[in-house]
Design a protein around this motif. Sequence first.
Motif, PDB file in Angstrom:
ATOM      1  N   ALA A 177       0.829  -1.212   0.000  1.00  0.00           N
ATOM      2  CA  ALA A 177       0.000   0.000   0.000  1.00  0.00           C
ATOM      3  C   ALA A 177       0.863   1.262   0.000  1.00  0.00           C
ATOM      4  CB  ALA A 177      -0.922  -0.008   1.225  1.00  0.00           C
ATOM      5  N   LEU A 178       1.943   1.252   0.772  1.00  0.00           N
ATOM      6  CA  LEU A 178       2.836   2.413   0.801  1.00  0.00           C
ATOM      7  C   LEU A 178       3.473   2.652  -0.569  1.00  0.00           C
ATOM      8  CD1 LEU A 178       4.606   2.004   4.260  1.00  0.00           C
ATOM      9  CD2 LEU A 178       3.142   3.907   3.540  1.00  0.00           C
ATOM     10  N   ALA A 179       3.901   1.578  -1.206  1.00  0.00           N
ATOM     11  CA  ALA A 179       4.514   1.718  -2.538  1.00  0.00           C
ATOM     12  C   ALA A 179       3.501   2.270  -3.530  1.00  0.00           C
ATOM     13  CB  ALA A 179       5.056   0.368  -3.010  1.00  0.00           C
ATOM     14  N   ASN A 180       2.275   1.729  -3.517  1.00  0.00           N
ATOM     15  CA  ASN A 180       1.239   2.217  -4.434  1.00  0.00           C
ATOM     16  C   ASN A 180       0.908   3.684  -4.157  1.00  0.00           C
ATOM     17  OD1 ASN A 180       0.922  -0.162  -5.858  1.00  0.00           O
ATOM     18  ND2 ASN A 180      -0.682  -0.949  -4.505  1.00  0.00           N
ATOM     19  N   PHE A 181       0.826   4.038  -2.878  1.00  0.00           N
ATOM     20  CA  PHE A 181       0.529   5.422  -2.497  1.00  0.00           C
ATOM     21  C   PHE A 181       1.594   6.367  -3.037  1.00  0.00           C
ATOM     22  CE2 PHE A 181       1.687   8.648   0.749  1.00  0.00           C
ATOM     23  CZ  PHE A 181       0.637   9.540   0.533  1.00  0.00           C
ATOM     24  N   MET A 182       2.872   6.026  -2.819  1.00  0.00           N
ATOM     25  CA  MET A 182       3.967   6.887  -3.283  1.00  0.00           C
ATOM     26  C   MET A 182       3.970   6.999  -4.800  1.00  0.00           C
ATOM     27  SD  MET A 182       7.039   5.636  -0.761  1.00  0.00           S
ATOM     28  CE  MET A 182       6.832   5.679   1.022  1.00  0.00           C
ATOM     29  N   LEU A 183       3.836   5.883  -5.486  1.00  0.00           N
ATOM     30  CA  LEU A 183       3.845   5.913  -6.952  1.00  0.00           C
ATOM     31  C   LEU A 183       2.671   6.728  -7.492  1.00  0.00           C
ATOM     32  CD1 LEU A 183       4.805   2.186  -7.683  1.00  0.00           C
ATOM     33  CD2 LEU A 183       6.239   4.195  -8.060  1.00  0.00           C
ATOM     34  N   ASP A 184       1.500   6.584  -6.881  1.00  0.00           N
ATOM     35  CA  ASP A 184       0.329   7.332  -7.347  1.00  0.00           C
ATOM     36  C   ASP A 184       0.517   8.832  -7.149  1.00  0.00           C
ATOM     37  OD1 ASP A 184      -0.948   5.067  -8.176  1.00  0.00           O
ATOM     38  OD2 ASP A 184      -2.252   4.890  -6.418  1.00  0.00           O
ATOM     39  N   VAL A 185       1.065   9.228  -6.002  1.00  0.00           N
ATOM     40  CA  VAL A 185       1.281  10.658  -5.754  1.00  0.00           C
ATOM     41  C   VAL A 185       2.289  11.223  -6.748  1.00  0.00           C
ATOM     42  CG1 VAL A 185       2.224  12.342  -4.131  1.00  0.00           C
ATOM     43  CG2 VAL A 185       0.667  10.571  -3.312  1.00  0.00           C
ATOM     44  N   THR A 258      10.012   7.630 -11.839  1.00  0.00           N
ATOM     45  CA  THR A 258       9.920   6.989 -10.528  1.00  0.00           C
ATOM     46  C   THR A 258       9.810   5.489 -10.719  1.00  0.00           C
ATOM     47  OG1 THR A 258       8.712   6.930  -8.422  1.00  0.00           O
ATOM     48  CG2 THR A 258       7.393   7.217 -10.422  1.00  0.00           C
ATOM     49  N   ALA A 259      10.395   4.745  -9.794  1.00  0.00           N
ATOM     50  CA  ALA A 259      10.406   3.284  -9.910  1.00  0.00           C
ATOM     51  C   ALA A 259      10.357   2.657  -8.529  1.00  0.00           C
ATOM     52  CB  ALA A 259      11.655   2.817 -10.651  1.00  0.00           C
ATOM     53  N   TYR A 260       9.626   1.563  -8.439  1.00  0.00           N
ATOM     54  CA  TYR A 260       9.565   0.773  -7.201  1.00  0.00           C
ATOM     55  C   TYR A 260      10.251  -0.555  -7.467  1.00  0.00           C
ATOM     56  CZ  TYR A 260       7.570  -2.278  -3.596  1.00  0.00           C
ATOM     57  OH  TYR A 260       7.410  -3.184  -2.571  1.00  0.00           O
ATOM     58  N   LEU A 313       6.059  12.382   3.032  1.00  0.00           N
ATOM     59  CA  LEU A 313       6.159  12.302   4.495  1.00  0.00           C
ATOM     60  C   LEU A 313       5.106  13.164   5.166  1.00  0.00           C
ATOM     61  CD1 LEU A 313      10.047  12.445   4.880  1.00  0.00           C
ATOM     62  CD2 LEU A 313       8.574  10.419   4.935  1.00  0.00           C
ATOM     63  N   GLN A 314       4.836  14.328   4.580  1.00  0.00           N
ATOM     64  CA  GLN A 314       3.829  15.213   5.158  1.00  0.00           C
ATOM     65  C   GLN A 314       2.434  14.583   5.081  1.00  0.00           C
ATOM     66  OE1 GLN A 314       4.249  18.975   3.160  1.00  0.00           O
ATOM     67  NE2 GLN A 314       6.361  19.278   3.861  1.00  0.00           N
TER      68      GLN A 314
END
Length: 337
Positions: A177-185, A258-260, A313-314
Amino acid sequence: MLDLGFVRDNLPKIEEMLRHRGMNPDVVLKDFRTVDAQRRQAITSAETLKAERNRLTEQIAGMKKSGQDASQVIAETKNMRVQIQELEKAAEEYDTRLSQVLVNIPNTPHESVPVGRGSEDNVEIRRWGAPPKFDFTPKPHWEVGEQLGILDLERAAKLSGARFAVYWGAGAHLERALANFMLDVHTKEHGYTEVLPPYLVNSASMYGTGQLPKFASDSFRVPHGEKDLWLVPTAEVPVTNLYRDETLEASRLPISLTAYTACFRSEAGSYGKDVRGIIRQHQFQKVELVKFANPETSYEQLEKLTHDAEEILQKLGLHYRVVTLCTADIGFSAAKT
């Protein structure tokens, strides 16, 4: 890798830069001056002999046309050919020795980077939020993860050894979920293009981002036939090398990617450090941000990239500090961090 001509023309500045980075110029540069002079002399001598041989070749043609004996001149050109081959071979050997020196010279820090000897000389730029205060003694993350049944270091050690982790249930879900959240943002709000690169790269890619030769012991090498492949220590390696040996049109810049990926590090120099939990792992997952920009706007783009990371982070409500690393603490390939 810094350009040979740049290093030659700015040797005093290079030596000063190495000292600022906490490195010994004599150890890094070795016999650079001598080898560089020998290389240039070999090239000059070879070119001089080639010009003379060309002149004699024309002379031989004229002598033969007029019926003169050209055997002595022909023998002279043959001897020159041998000398030229020897000089060219010597120049190649000098090239190899110079390359071995150049790949061990780090990038030149930007003028805004503070000069320092270690992490204590890093400069805090700003901070956001504040550390939470508890009315109890907080437990370390490895105890919390184990008690919740989401982090399993014991079974990871059974599978792979120390410095690995198994995530169960909500732990695995949280990671995804964190990876998806970061990539989406980053893709929907910050204008980045998502990339899914290979997890194995060749040695040229590792040289391209400065992992080789200096950090070979910190990386996982995978022998593959006659060549080596390397497990990526960070997505920065394959993503940065996407445009290696290519010329990009200035109108396309900046290119934001960006890449995960999973990241793999041997942590050879960290024995005894952070041995508990998931701080220094041989394998971990990370979302990376990479920008290709014009030199004139590169530091502006670096600041934008930093703000993009800060926004994550914010949104998560995590306090943080932004710190400019000093000359002795920045990475080998970095000009500023």
